[in-house]
Design a protein around this motif. Structure first.
Motif, PDB file in Angstrom:
ATOM      1  N   LYS A   1     -61.669 -38.572  -2.072  1.00 28.49           N
ATOM      2  CA  LYS A   1     -62.772 -39.479  -2.371  1.00 28.49           C
ATOM      3  C   LYS A   1     -63.340 -39.157  -3.740  1.00 28.49           C
ATOM      4  O   LYS A   1     -63.321 -38.028  -4.186  1.00 28.49           O
ATOM      5  CB  LYS A   1     -63.857 -39.355  -1.313  1.00 28.49           C
ATOM      6  CG  LYS A   1     -63.361 -39.777   0.048  1.00 28.49           C
ATOM      7  CD  LYS A   1     -64.464 -39.714   1.062  1.00 28.49           C
ATOM      8  CE  LYS A   1     -63.958 -40.061   2.426  1.00 28.49           C
ATOM      9  NZ  LYS A   1     -63.008 -39.140   2.969  1.00 28.49           N
TER      10      LYS A   1
ATOM     11  N   ASP B   1     -64.087 -52.151 -12.226  1.00 31.97           N
ATOM     12  CA  ASP B   1     -62.867 -51.935 -11.446  1.00 31.97           C
ATOM     13  C   ASP B   1     -61.665 -51.602 -12.317  1.00 31.97           C
ATOM     14  O   ASP B   1     -60.853 -50.748 -11.968  1.00 31.97           O
ATOM     15  CB  ASP B   1     -62.552 -53.151 -10.581  1.00 31.97           C
ATOM     16  CG  ASP B   1     -63.507 -53.312  -9.412  1.00 31.97           C
ATOM     17  OD1 ASP B   1     -64.217 -52.336  -9.091  1.00 31.97           O
ATOM     18  OD2 ASP B   1     -63.540 -54.402  -8.831  1.00 31.97           O
TER      19      ASP B   1
ATOM     20  N   ASN C   1     -61.784 -46.767   2.460  1.00 32.52           N
ATOM     21  CA  ASN C   1     -62.318 -45.434   2.189  1.00 32.52           C
ATOM     22  C   ASN C   1     -61.244 -44.496   1.624  1.00 32.52           C
ATOM     23  O   ASN C   1     -61.039 -43.396   2.110  1.00 32.52           O
ATOM     24  CB  ASN C   1     -62.945 -44.851   3.455  1.00 32.52           C
ATOM     25  CG  ASN C   1     -63.903 -43.725   3.146  1.00 32.52           C
ATOM     26  OD1 ASN C   1     -64.423 -43.637   2.030  1.00 32.52           O
ATOM     27  ND2 ASN C   1     -64.130 -42.859   4.109  1.00 32.52           N
TER      28      ASN C   1
ATOM     29  N   ARG D   1     -61.645 -49.354  -1.525  1.00 29.85           N
ATOM     30  CA  ARG D   1     -63.041 -49.140  -1.095  1.00 29.85           C
ATOM     31  C   ARG D   1     -63.212 -49.468   0.380  1.00 29.85           C
ATOM     32  O   ARG D   1     -63.844 -48.720   1.123  1.00 29.85           O
ATOM     33  CB  ARG D   1     -63.984 -49.985  -1.938  1.00 29.85           C
ATOM     34  CG  ARG D   1     -64.160 -49.462  -3.327  1.00 29.85           C
ATOM     35  CD  ARG D   1     -65.153 -50.286  -4.100  1.00 29.85           C
ATOM     36  NE  ARG D   1     -65.209 -49.822  -5.482  1.00 29.85           N
ATOM     37  CZ  ARG D   1     -65.519 -50.573  -6.508  1.00 29.85           C
ATOM     38  NH1 ARG D   1     -65.821 -51.852  -6.339  1.00 29.85           N
ATOM     39  NH2 ARG D   1     -65.560 -50.074  -7.712  1.00 29.85           N
TER      40      ARG D   1
END
Length: 135
Positions: free
Chosen positions: A73, A101, A57, A54
């Motif tokens: 993404k 997660d 990115n 995260r």
């Protein structure tokens, strides 16, 4: 093949982030933690891989070396909602992917899996659940 720590450094540099900036994004007190990770001196807990992805990115799969494109993404919840056309079960599943997660990591590593791979994985998870129920 690049190691995890090498991919973290490469991606950080591609984004023009300093070690200090990445440390701040990750909640580390100083850049020395990032430096040690990037040098391969400190191992990264599995729970931190998603957080690194995260912050950089990218996806956990890219950092782990399972895919080559760092710019892949995930869709935003709004984009995903459009794709499922309001199907409540898919909407619930997407929310779990967004907020958990461990689910995100599981989904990420199964992107290229064959049907047989998925069936074996399901069998393993079911066996683990039965084992826990027997305890």
């Amino acid at each position: 093949m690049m190691e995890l720590y090498q991919r973290i450094r490469k991606r950080r540099e591609e984004l023009g982030l300093s070690q200090e900036e990445l440390a701040q994004k990750m909640g580390y007190k100083s850049r020395s933690s990032i430096n040690k990770i990037e040098m391969g001196e400190n191992d990264i807990p599995q729970s931190k891989i998603v957080q690194f992805a995260r912050a950089l990115n990218t996806t956990p799969a890219y950092l782990m070396g399972w895919e080559d494109n760092p710019d892949q993404k995930e869709k935003s919840p709004a984009e995903a909602e459009d794709l499922v056309n309001g199907d409540p079960e898919l909407t619930e599943y997407l929310e779990e992917l967004r907020t958990r997660d461990e689910m995100r990591m599981l989904f990420s590593i199964t992107k290229g899996a064959t049907k047989e791979d998925v069936m074996r994985t399901v069998a393993i998870i079911e066996a683990l659940r039965r084992e826990e129920e027997g305890r």
